[in-house]
Design a protein around this motif. Structure first.
Motif, PDB file in Angstrom:
ATOM      1  N   MET A  64       0.680  -1.267  -0.045  1.00 24.59           N
ATOM      2  CA  MET A  64       0.082  -0.084  -0.085  1.00 24.59           C
ATOM      3  C   MET A  64       0.954   1.209   0.166  1.00 24.59           C
ATOM      4  O   MET A  64       0.525   2.249  -0.706  1.00 24.59           O
ATOM      5  CB  MET A  64      -0.950  -0.094   1.105  1.00 24.59           C
ATOM      6  CG  MET A  64      -1.928   1.281   1.349  1.00 24.59           C
ATOM      7  SD  MET A  64      -3.004   1.248  -0.202  1.00 24.59           S
ATOM      8  CE  MET A  64      -4.109  -0.181   0.468  1.00 24.59           C
ATOM      9  N   ASP A  65       1.731   1.262   0.705  1.00 24.65           N
ATOM     10  CA  ASP A  65       2.874   2.364   0.629  1.00 24.65           C
ATOM     11  C   ASP A  65       3.325   2.853  -0.434  1.00 24.65           C
ATOM     12  O   ASP A  65       3.797   3.667  -0.986  1.00 24.65           O
ATOM     13  CB  ASP A  65       3.847   2.206   2.084  1.00 24.65           C
ATOM     14  CG  ASP A  65       3.231   2.484   3.194  1.00 24.65           C
ATOM     15  OD1 ASP A  65       2.124   3.031   3.291  1.00 24.65           O
ATOM     16  OD2 ASP A  65       3.810   2.051   4.202  1.00 24.65           O
ATOM     17  N   ALA A  66       3.701   1.466  -1.199  1.00 20.84           N
ATOM     18  CA  ALA A  66       4.578   1.547  -2.314  1.00 20.84           C
ATOM     19  C   ALA A  66       3.790   2.132  -3.385  1.00 20.84           C
ATOM     20  O   ALA A  66       4.027   2.951  -4.221  1.00 20.84           O
ATOM     21  CB  ALA A  66       5.168   0.338  -2.951  1.00 20.84           C
ATOM     22  N   SER A  67       2.430   1.588  -3.386  1.00 21.25           N
ATOM     23  CA  SER A  67       1.604   2.288  -4.554  1.00 21.25           C
ATOM     24  C   SER A  67       1.207   3.640  -4.225  1.00 21.25           C
ATOM     25  O   SER A  67       1.060   4.360  -5.174  1.00 21.25           O
ATOM     26  CB  SER A  67       0.247   1.448  -4.343  1.00 21.25           C
ATOM     27  OG  SER A  67      -0.463   1.625  -3.094  1.00 21.25           O
ATOM     28  N   MET A  68       1.181   4.033  -3.039  1.00 21.10           N
ATOM     29  CA  MET A  68       0.813   5.593  -2.649  1.00 21.10           C
ATOM     30  C   MET A  68       2.376   6.379  -3.369  1.00 21.10           C
ATOM     31  O   MET A  68       2.187   7.245  -3.837  1.00 21.10           O
ATOM     32  CB  MET A  68       0.638   5.884  -1.334  1.00 21.10           C
ATOM     33  CG  MET A  68      -0.790   5.135  -0.901  1.00 21.10           C
ATOM     34  SD  MET A  68      -0.946   5.380   0.874  1.00 21.10           S
ATOM     35  CE  MET A  68      -1.234   7.396   0.729  1.00 21.10           C
ATOM     36  N   TYR A 128      -5.929  -3.833  -6.072  1.00 22.33           N
ATOM     37  CA  TYR A 128      -5.780  -2.362  -6.534  1.00 22.33           C
ATOM     38  C   TYR A 128      -4.478  -1.721  -6.253  1.00 22.33           C
ATOM     39  O   TYR A 128      -3.590  -1.206  -7.234  1.00 22.33           O
ATOM     40  CB  TYR A 128      -7.015  -1.757  -5.897  1.00 22.33           C
ATOM     41  CG  TYR A 128      -6.929  -0.190  -6.505  1.00 22.33           C
ATOM     42  CD1 TYR A 128      -7.563   0.111  -7.856  1.00 22.33           C
ATOM     43  CD2 TYR A 128      -6.747   0.877  -5.447  1.00 22.33           C
ATOM     44  CE1 TYR A 128      -7.569   1.398  -8.179  1.00 22.33           C
ATOM     45  CE2 TYR A 128      -6.897   2.141  -6.080  1.00 22.33           C
ATOM     46  CZ  TYR A 128      -7.100   2.323  -7.538  1.00 22.33           C
ATOM     47  OH  TYR A 128      -7.264   3.758  -8.217  1.00 22.33           O
ATOM     48  N   PRO A 129      -3.988  -1.889  -4.919  1.00 18.07           N
ATOM     49  CA  PRO A 129      -2.550  -1.640  -4.781  1.00 18.07           C
ATOM     50  C   PRO A 129      -1.406  -2.272  -5.717  1.00 18.07           C
ATOM     51  O   PRO A 129      -0.453  -1.622  -6.094  1.00 18.07           O
ATOM     52  CB  PRO A 129      -2.209  -1.968  -3.326  1.00 18.07           C
ATOM     53  CG  PRO A 129      -3.347  -1.908  -2.368  1.00 18.07           C
ATOM     54  CD  PRO A 129      -4.529  -2.378  -3.840  1.00 18.07           C
ATOM     55  N   PHE A 130      -1.554  -3.641  -5.922  1.00 19.26           N
ATOM     56  CA  PHE A 130      -0.798  -4.434  -6.841  1.00 19.26           C
ATOM     57  C   PHE A 130      -0.595  -3.952  -8.067  1.00 19.26           C
ATOM     58  O   PHE A 130       0.313  -3.762  -8.777  1.00 19.26           O
ATOM     59  CB  PHE A 130      -1.082  -5.860  -6.703  1.00 19.26           C
ATOM     60  CG  PHE A 130      -0.447  -6.584  -7.599  1.00 19.26           C
ATOM     61  CD1 PHE A 130       1.009  -7.085  -7.377  1.00 19.26           C
ATOM     62  CD2 PHE A 130      -1.005  -7.127  -8.815  1.00 19.26           C
ATOM     63  CE1 PHE A 130       1.641  -7.973  -8.404  1.00 19.26           C
ATOM     64  CE2 PHE A 130      -0.329  -7.847  -9.721  1.00 19.26           C
ATOM     65  CZ  PHE A 130       1.066  -8.148  -9.341  1.00 19.26           C
ATOM     66  N   MET A 131      -1.877  -3.287  -8.633  1.00 15.68           N
ATOM     67  CA  MET A 131      -1.976  -2.888  -9.919  1.00 15.68           C
ATOM     68  C   MET A 131      -1.166  -1.546 -10.143  1.00 15.68           C
ATOM     69  O   MET A 131      -0.620  -1.409 -11.353  1.00 15.68           O
ATOM     70  CB  MET A 131      -3.274  -2.731 -10.575  1.00 15.68           C
ATOM     71  CG  MET A 131      -4.190  -3.717 -10.657  1.00 15.68           C
ATOM     72  SD  MET A 131      -3.625  -4.954 -11.717  1.00 15.68           S
ATOM     73  CE  MET A 131      -3.146  -4.100 -13.276  1.00 15.68           C
ATOM     74  N   PHE A 132      -0.718  -0.960  -9.103  1.00 17.96           N
ATOM     75  CA  PHE A 132      -0.044   0.206  -9.143  1.00 17.96           C
ATOM     76  C   PHE A 132       1.421  -0.140  -9.282  1.00 17.96           C
ATOM     77  O   PHE A 132       2.220   0.690  -9.941  1.00 17.96           O
ATOM     78  CB  PHE A 132      -0.414   1.126  -8.041  1.00 17.96           C
ATOM     79  CG  PHE A 132      -1.400   2.034  -8.103  1.00 17.96           C
ATOM     80  CD1 PHE A 132      -1.518   3.330  -8.397  1.00 17.96           C
ATOM     81  CD2 PHE A 132      -2.964   1.516  -7.516  1.00 17.96           C
ATOM     82  CE1 PHE A 132      -2.712   4.044  -8.717  1.00 17.96           C
ATOM     83  CE2 PHE A 132      -3.721   2.466  -7.686  1.00 17.96           C
ATOM     84  CZ  PHE A 132      -3.772   3.648  -8.313  1.00 17.96           C
ATOM     85  N   LEU A 133       1.803  -1.145  -8.678  1.00 17.18           N
ATOM     86  CA  LEU A 133       3.191  -1.699  -9.002  1.00 17.18           C
ATOM     87  C   LEU A 133       3.358  -2.155 -10.247  1.00 17.18           C
ATOM     88  O   LEU A 133       4.260  -2.166 -10.678  1.00 17.18           O
ATOM     89  CB  LEU A 133       3.410  -2.655  -7.747  1.00 17.18           C
ATOM     90  CG  LEU A 133       3.174  -2.485  -6.390  1.00 17.18           C
ATOM     91  CD1 LEU A 133       3.793  -3.771  -5.476  1.00 17.18           C
ATOM     92  CD2 LEU A 133       4.415  -1.354  -6.185  1.00 17.18           C
ATOM     93  N   PHE A 151      -4.809   5.095 -19.970  1.00 15.69           N
ATOM     94  CA  PHE A 151      -4.797   3.393 -20.065  1.00 15.69           C
ATOM     95  C   PHE A 151      -4.320   2.600 -18.955  1.00 15.69           C
ATOM     96  O   PHE A 151      -5.142   1.785 -18.833  1.00 15.69           O
ATOM     97  CB  PHE A 151      -3.646   3.308 -21.278  1.00 15.69           C
ATOM     98  CG  PHE A 151      -3.683   1.871 -21.733  1.00 15.69           C
ATOM     99  CD1 PHE A 151      -4.636   1.139 -22.380  1.00 15.69           C
ATOM    100  CD2 PHE A 151      -2.645   1.125 -21.179  1.00 15.69           C
ATOM    101  CE1 PHE A 151      -4.266   0.034 -22.727  1.00 15.69           C
ATOM    102  CE2 PHE A 151      -2.310  -0.203 -21.508  1.00 15.69           C
ATOM    103  CZ  PHE A 151      -3.453  -0.879 -22.342  1.00 15.69           C
ATOM    104  N   LEU A 152      -3.489   3.099 -18.259  1.00 13.81           N
ATOM    105  CA  LEU A 152      -3.001   2.217 -17.079  1.00 13.81           C
ATOM    106  C   LEU A 152      -4.017   2.565 -15.945  1.00 13.81           C
ATOM    107  O   LEU A 152      -4.535   1.520 -15.425  1.00 13.81           O
ATOM    108  CB  LEU A 152      -1.680   2.769 -16.691  1.00 13.81           C
ATOM    109  CG  LEU A 152      -0.425   2.329 -17.395  1.00 13.81           C
ATOM    110  CD1 LEU A 152       0.684   2.954 -16.818  1.00 13.81           C
ATOM    111  CD2 LEU A 152      -0.572   0.877 -17.756  1.00 13.81           C
ATOM    112  N   PRO A 153      -4.797   3.738 -15.791  1.00 11.02           N
ATOM    113  CA  PRO A 153      -6.001   3.599 -14.819  1.00 11.02           C
ATOM    114  C   PRO A 153      -7.072   2.557 -15.050  1.00 11.02           C
ATOM    115  O   PRO A 153      -7.655   2.229 -14.401  1.00 11.02           O
ATOM    116  CB  PRO A 153      -6.222   5.148 -14.538  1.00 11.02           C
ATOM    117  CG  PRO A 153      -5.071   5.590 -14.921  1.00 11.02           C
ATOM    118  CD  PRO A 153      -4.389   5.130 -16.032  1.00 11.02           C
ATOM    119  N   PHE A 154      -7.318   2.739 -16.524  1.00  7.66           N
ATOM    120  CA  PHE A 154      -8.369   1.894 -16.801  1.00  7.66           C
ATOM    121  C   PHE A 154      -8.021   0.637 -16.595  1.00  7.66           C
ATOM    122  O   PHE A 154      -9.033  -0.261 -16.195  1.00  7.66           O
ATOM    123  CB  PHE A 154      -8.641   2.160 -18.589  1.00  7.66           C
ATOM    124  CG  PHE A 154      -9.829   1.337 -19.027  1.00  7.66           C
ATOM    125  CD1 PHE A 154     -11.132   1.588 -18.750  1.00  7.66           C
ATOM    126  CD2 PHE A 154      -9.454   0.186 -19.795  1.00  7.66           C
ATOM    127  CE1 PHE A 154     -12.315   0.636 -19.376  1.00  7.66           C
ATOM    128  CE2 PHE A 154     -10.480  -0.746 -20.211  1.00  7.66           C
ATOM    129  CZ  PHE A 154     -11.641  -0.522 -20.010  1.00  7.66           C
TER     130      PHE A 154
END
Length: 411
Positions: free
Chosen positions: A173-177, A297-302, A378-381
């Motif tokens: 979670m901290d990494a995604s933020m 959801y946090p994993f997708m930000f990585l 694209f990436l947020p979608f």
């Protein structure tokens, strides 16, 4: 009159040289601006831990407006190399379980006192459903712990101190933020270079050119109609880039909301809704959605960060490109009225300057398209699609038919 013009040009040259040594030149302004962007942006990205826990007060820099505010304490702690959820986050869920068990005990005693088989059967059935609820919460805890173990292995010796090896980043979670703040920092820096380029182009836009040998025998023209498409393109890029910055600020707020209220509100609320037969489907749907938001959801930000690390090498550094353009164009030592007079009178200087400006415009617009289309759309979608798909499949596993994909229409 013919002898006055060369003398005026010589005086103008020495005035420009004298102005360049007073520390107020465009060079000093550009260097100070880039240093501010880099320093405050780096501090903004690295504030994932301690800095993210401070309550917002007043804005000391432009990045304070995009701060996540108070996101609460870390919900993951690494003890002996094993990541586990902090025990205090269990308190609301444990309180809900105790309330439900107390209610079931009252129903069971009511059935025994009044000899009601229906109430006794209801109490036993709801006790079984409560055990299923506790089992699902424990499964979520196990999955989050497994995800944190994977993150701990992934973050070892990567050489990346901005996200993975950042001492303030201790969990997924901290990494995604931190990645979301990195995107805000990069987009704000690119936006600043576009604004600076827009300032220079608008100076050219309002300048008057002349061709001739004397003041009487010359032709005057303006570059406004020529530069109008370029100015419109830069203006559109600035508008869409500001929208992208706002979108990633919303991602920071969403991640902060997930981190702060998942165990404090959403998980206990889903457990409470599932305790009643009439609202059990709503509790199942909420639990499946929270499950996906907390895990996928946090994993997708990585995943987005890995994509960005590969794609960013195809982009030109906006700050270096802008600095090279200003140095090669010869205006780094000019500023203010001296620069305007140079534009008005330098007929030989303008073609070289305009050619560099067009090349720089293509590079800045290409970077803006990357941040707007790839990073902003694209990436947020992909993130939202994968998260909602996971929530839908989790709900189907729990035998609840919920169409989370309808949220995509709203988005």
């Amino acid at each position: 009159m013919r002898g006055v013009a060369p003398l005026a040009l010589v005086l103008l040259f020495f005035a420009a040289a004298a102005y360049a040594t007073d520390g107020g030149s465009l060079s000093s302004f550009f260097n100070n601006t880039t240093q501010t962007f880099n320093g405050q942006g780096r501090d903004f990205v690295e504030a994932a831990g301690a800095g993210g826990q401070l309550a917002p007060t007043t804005f000391n820099s432009v990045y304070d407006a995009f701060g996540p505010g108070n996101c609460g304490d870390s919900w993951i702690s690494a003890v002996g190399g094993v990541s586990t959820i902090v025990g205090m986050w269990y308190a609301p869920a444990i309180l809900v379980v105790m309330m439900v068990l107390l209610g079931l005990a009252i129903i069971y005693m009511y059935g025994q006192v009044f000899n009601s088989p229906q109430m006794i059967a209801l109490a036993k059935d709801e006790l079984f459903q409560t055990s299923l609820t506790v089992g699902r919460v424990m499964f979520l805890v196990a999955m989050l712990s497994a995800g944190e173990m994977w993150y701990a292995l992934r973050a070892v010796d990567t050489g990346d101190r901005s996200i993975y090896n950042n001492p303030n980043v201790k969990s997924t979670m901290d990494a995604s933020m931190a990645f979301a703040r990195l995107m805000v920092s990069d987009m704000v820096s690119h936006y600043g270079m576009l604004v600076m380029y827009n300032m220079v182009i608008h100076t050219l836009y309002s300048s008057t050119m002349w061709v001739g040998v004397t003041w009487r025998a010359m032709y005057q023209f303006n570059l406004g109609p020529v530069l109008k498409p370029l100015i419109d393109l830069v203006g559109s890029a600035l508008q869409f880039l500001s929208l992208g910055i706002s979108e990633w600020m919303l991602h920071i707020v969403t991640l902060c909301l997930i981190k702060k209220w998942t165990w404090g509100l959403f998980i206990p609320l889903s457990m409470l809704l599932r305790a009643f037969p009439y609202t059990r489907s709503a509790g199942e749907a909420l639990f499946a959605l929270v499950f996906a938001l907390a895990l996928f959801y946090p994993f997708m930000f990585l995943f987005d960060y890995e994509v960005h690390k590969l794609m960013k090498y195809n982009l030109v550094d906006a700050q270096k490109a802008m600095g090279a353009f200003l140095h090669k164009s010869g205006i780094m030592s000019l500023f203010g009225s001296v620069l305007v007079m140079m534009f008005l009178m330098a007929g030989v200087f303008m073609p070289f300057f305009l050619g560099g400006a067009l090349n720089l415009a293509f590079e800045l617009i290409r970077g803006s398209v990357y941040y707007i289309v790839i990073i902003g759309i694209f990436l947020p979608f992909i993130n939202i699609f994968v998260t909602l798909t996971a929530a839908k499949e989790i709900a189907n596993f729990f035998r609840v038919d919920v169409n989370f994909m309808s949220f995509l229409k709203i988005i």
